[in-house]
Write a protein that holds these residues in place. Structure first.
Motif, mmCIF file in Angstrom:
data_model
loop_
_atom_site.group_PDB
_atom_site.id
_atom_site.type_symbol
_atom_site.label_atom_id
_atom_site.label_comp_id
_atom_site.label_asym_id
_atom_site.label_seq_id
_atom_site.Cartn_x
_atom_site.Cartn_y
_atom_site.Cartn_z
ATOM 1 N N PRO B 336 18.020 -12.570 -54.761
ATOM 2 C CA PRO B 336 17.874 -11.229 -54.175
ATOM 3 C C PRO B 336 16.550 -10.577 -54.567
ATOM 4 O O PRO B 336 15.928 -10.968 -55.557
ATOM 5 C CB PRO B 336 19.045 -10.449 -54.755
ATOM 6 N N PHE B 337 16.188 -9.575 -53.814
ATOM 7 C CA PHE B 337 14.865 -8.961 -53.985
ATOM 8 C C PHE B 337 14.654 -8.353 -55.362
ATOM 9 O O PHE B 337 13.535 -8.162 -55.796
ATOM 10 C CB PHE B 337 14.623 -7.902 -52.904
ATOM 11 N N TYR B 371 9.136 0.609 -60.432
ATOM 12 C CA TYR B 371 9.331 1.130 -59.075
ATOM 13 C C TYR B 371 8.425 0.423 -58.076
ATOM 14 O O TYR B 371 8.875 0.004 -56.996
ATOM 15 C CB TYR B 371 9.069 2.643 -59.068
ATOM 16 N N GLU B 372 7.161 0.250 -58.436
ATOM 17 C CA GLU B 372 6.195 -0.365 -57.516
ATOM 18 C C GLU B 372 6.625 -1.781 -57.149
ATOM 19 O O GLU B 372 6.414 -2.238 -56.023
ATOM 20 C CB GLU B 372 4.789 -0.413 -58.138
ATOM 21 N N ASP B 373 7.220 -2.470 -58.109
ATOM 22 C CA ASP B 373 7.651 -3.846 -57.841
ATOM 23 C C ASP B 373 8.796 -3.868 -56.822
ATOM 24 O O ASP B 373 8.899 -4.793 -56.021
ATOM 25 C CB ASP B 373 8.077 -4.526 -59.138
ATOM 26 N N TYR B 374 9.667 -2.848 -56.886
ATOM 27 C CA TYR B 374 10.738 -2.770 -55.887
ATOM 28 C C TYR B 374 10.174 -2.522 -54.497
ATOM 29 O O TYR B 374 10.588 -3.139 -53.521
ATOM 30 C CB TYR B 374 11.757 -1.680 -56.265
ATOM 31 N N LEU B 378 10.683 -5.280 -51.526
ATOM 32 C CA LEU B 378 11.364 -4.978 -50.264
ATOM 33 C C LEU B 378 10.411 -5.176 -49.089
ATOM 34 O O LEU B 378 10.795 -5.755 -48.063
ATOM 35 C CB LEU B 378 11.937 -3.557 -50.299
ATOM 36 N N ALA B 379 9.172 -4.725 -49.268
ATOM 37 C CA ALA B 379 8.193 -4.887 -48.198
ATOM 38 C C ALA B 379 7.973 -6.363 -47.894
ATOM 39 O O ALA B 379 7.904 -6.774 -46.732
ATOM 40 C CB ALA B 379 6.880 -4.209 -48.583
ATOM 41 N N GLU B 383 12.238 -5.614 -45.598
ATOM 42 C CA GLU B 383 13.383 -4.692 -45.643
ATOM 43 C C GLU B 383 12.883 -3.282 -45.862
ATOM 44 O O GLU B 383 11.956 -3.060 -46.637
ATOM 45 C CB GLU B 383 14.328 -5.077 -46.789
ATOM 46 N N PRO B 384 13.497 -2.300 -45.214
ATOM 47 C CA PRO B 384 13.063 -0.918 -45.420
ATOM 48 C C PRO B 384 13.480 -0.413 -46.803
ATOM 49 O O PRO B 384 14.472 -0.874 -47.370
ATOM 50 C CB PRO B 384 13.805 -0.149 -44.330
ATOM 51 N N LEU B 385 12.745 0.534 -47.323
ATOM 52 C CA LEU B 385 13.043 1.116 -48.637
ATOM 53 C C LEU B 385 14.167 2.149 -48.555
ATOM 54 O O LEU B 385 14.958 2.309 -49.495
ATOM 55 C CB LEU B 385 11.767 1.765 -49.196
#
Lengths: 437, 437
Positions: B336-337, B371-374, B378-379, B383-385
């Protein structure tokens, strides 16, 4: 170097130590900076004079996760008599953005809705976190008390084919293209499991599509369920419940007035004490008729009105110095069909509630245990047998007299900690208007 | 007179005792009748010669709930050297109808579907009941190990606004007229709670709309989740997991080969041992591409094919005398992401599985904590945030490096007890075709 916790600092005075946690608060004075670091055990005071480290601390905001290495030195003025001096600081992850409210103040200033919108942060506040610790301790006390009494823990389905407590207030789900529902309680399963283990408990989520938004209702809450067989009647169930409540309160370490014998009132007496109109039990064939002054509480089958509960709670405290009081003998019309009647008093049942500080906390009672009685009870209420077929099968094959109870965890914690709203003691509450976070 | 349990009989030889339980089996000989009574502790032998009592016993079938009062006498030939003679028998409730299968035989003769159709009865059989006791003990071992390591128990929402693990295999629910979903895991909540307590666990139901009907998948199962912060990397998580597995096995009292150090294989080595084609990690931008010979397992994000798991399990037993083996370093495309990449090996992650006797039992790993890694992860997956906004908020405000794992309770119990199908160790299983009882 092994990380130590804040509470271990006094044992390491004179040593170089490694701490890790969150920047709880910074106090930047002219010649010195104080850094309060929060970890899972508590707070540590860190003293910074080095200009480079000070600049680093000025740059990292509150809530940044950090690791520090420094010397633990005795200082009578510091918390627990020890502080860490001249640290090297390493930011773990990234510098935190400023939280939407201060987490270091004694009270969380934000409104409850704001707190709930930002639960991942508000739960870090001491008041919110400690309520959840109380919750964890209460559940541990529930389990250890019942483990000691020979109960077995079970896990039962949360997706069911028919609603358990009532047709209303149930969440519908698409189950591989078929309709199904979220379980409103593990009621039927725990009864059936009495046939297997005699004594069972379950800690798990239950779901109520509660239309009202009150301070004591949630769409999902944690139900502490127990059921036991080979009872004489509901009084054996009440005795176990009293032990469980005692165990839960003891596990939290918080004070509550629990007398050696919990006071108990019959429903009719409770109405008198509450100044409510006397109750005339309905026939079981008209389950929807309400007695004036009472109401259906959807998170406990039926009980007194909130004002009546408060009055009965005040009576218990005044007359018995007790925070708890049993109300017994609920009228059959106010209880689910599986409730065992009171054999000595037609129209009334062996169902009871336990009020805690003036709020219904527990619903329980003796259940029917004969198949024929289930058939008759459903027929009397005009309900078909078919949806209950796989449930009542157990009663064709030998079920002893039994009963049980369900404790609402969030209500218990709210009353015990003095929270006005169950949402204050629930990590991520769900209600009509709240589906995130 | 106080009821005693079967196991207490030897301490009461020469006394009149009261037993209660179920008629487990009757043996009606010419001059004497033997009655075996089952209670929650075990079996008692009761000897009847009185013609009136014999007639009563002839009339009550197996599984009838009864109470007996008689004398406990020593008899070297009886189980535990004691039996009850000349009893008075009282039927509790009603005489049981004959069950659809014999519960007193060593093996339950009925097919699994028949057992599941009549779960309220089949669960009374020694094999089924003992598996559920193993399950309860395993959960107790999970909790006590983590309690000892400073973890806090949490309860998180099972109704969520967006699916957690993947868009597929999720149950949709009508939430006050809005769409919502049943949680496929407490993943995001337990991560967020690391920010509160550093170390948390949850025991609770998770839901997967699993389209396949296999012996190891259920639509609802009990997930034993843990998450811990301030880790160096996934190896700290694996160390806690090893302790937990040890604690769970010990609590059940059943044997399992758990070496002092659990063997571990990198994913690429595991493929070699399993004789699978070598893996070329996909770019994270093509998460749906599958590597030949592997598959998506919907009850653990992604893992080896079952045949490969078996081969790796055999290797662990042959080479290390171990029932358990870690597989580490899963390719990013299979995880998973939120999985933390392996900083030393592009395309691979700090995600791992633990296989137990050749079946994937646990999925775990280090997670992203910035946070930036998430946002980037997702990008990269297209996938949208937005659906994750309230989840990733925590990562804006200081989250330490962390990781965790999820153990499938039913799989653990099935492997430990040698059950071929998780349905044999689940009280009331749910799958595509089964919604009752």
């Amino acid at each position: 170097m092994q990380r130590i916790l804040s509470t271990q600092l006094p044992a390491h005075i004179g040593e170089t130590v490694r701490l890790a946690g969150w920047v709880h608060r910074r106090r930047l004075l002219k010649s010195v900076a104080f850094l309060i670091v929060r970890d899972r055990a508590g707070l540590s005071q860190v003293v910074v004079t080095d200009p480079g480290v000070r600049a680093q601390i000025e740059a990292v905001g509150e809530e940044t996760a950090v690791e520090l290495t420094g010397e633990a030195v005795a200082n009578a003025a510091a918390p627990a008599g020890v502080e860490v001096v001249e640290p090297l600081v390493r930011v773990l992850g990234a510098t935190a953005e400023p939280p939407p409210f201060d987490l270091f103040r004694p009270e969380l200033g934000a409104t409850l809705p704001t707190q709930l919108d930002h639960a991942s942060l508000s739960l870090r506040h001491a008041t919110r976190a400690s309520a959840l610790r109380v919750s964890a301790a209460a559940v541990a006390g529930f389990r250890s008390t019942l483990d000691g009494l020979g109960f077995v823990e079970v896990h039962t389905p949360k997706i069911v084919a028919s609603s358990t407590e009532s047709g209303a207030n149930v969440f519908a789900i698409d189950y591989f293209g078929r309709p199904a529902f979220l379980a409103q309680s593990p009621q039927f399963y725990k009864q059936v499991m009495v046939g297997v283990f005699e004594r069972v408990y379950e800690v798990g989520p239950v779901f109520r599509a509660e239309p009202h938004e009150t301070g004591r209702h949630l769409a999902q809450y944690t139900s502490l369920d127990a059921e036991l067989g080979f009872v004489e009647d509901h009084r054996d169930v009440m005795a176990v419940l009293a032990e469980v409540i005692r165990g839960m309160v003891a596990a939290t370490g918080l004070p509550a007035a629990l007398p050696a014998e919990f006071p108990a009132l019959h429903f009719t007496e409770a109405l008198k004490i509450a100044g409510a109109p006397p109750d005339e039990p309905d026939s079981v064939s008209s389950p929807v008729r309400r007695v004036a002054g009472t109401r259906r509480d959807e998170q406990g089958p039926v009980d007194l009105a909130p004002a009546h509960e408060r009055a009965v709670g005040e009576w218990a405290l005044a007359e018995h110095g007790s925070d708890v009081v049993f109300v017994t003998g609920y009228p059959a019309a106010k209880r689910p069909f599986y409730t065992h009647p009171d054999p000595t008093r037609p129209g009334y049942t062996n169902g009871f509630d336990l009020l805690f500080r003036g709020v219904e906390l527990v619903t329980g009672g003796q259940r029917l245990h004969r198949y024929e009685d289930y058939v008759a009870a459903l027929a009397a209420r005009g309900e078909p047998l078919a949806p209950y077929e796989s449930y009542v099968e157990a009663f064709r094959h030998g079920m002893p007299p039994h009963g049980g109870f369900a404790i609402g965890l969030e209500r218990f914690v709210a009353r015990l900690t003095g929270a006005a709203n169950v949402r204050e003691v629930t990590a991520f509450p769900r209600d009509r208007h709240r589906l995130t976070p």
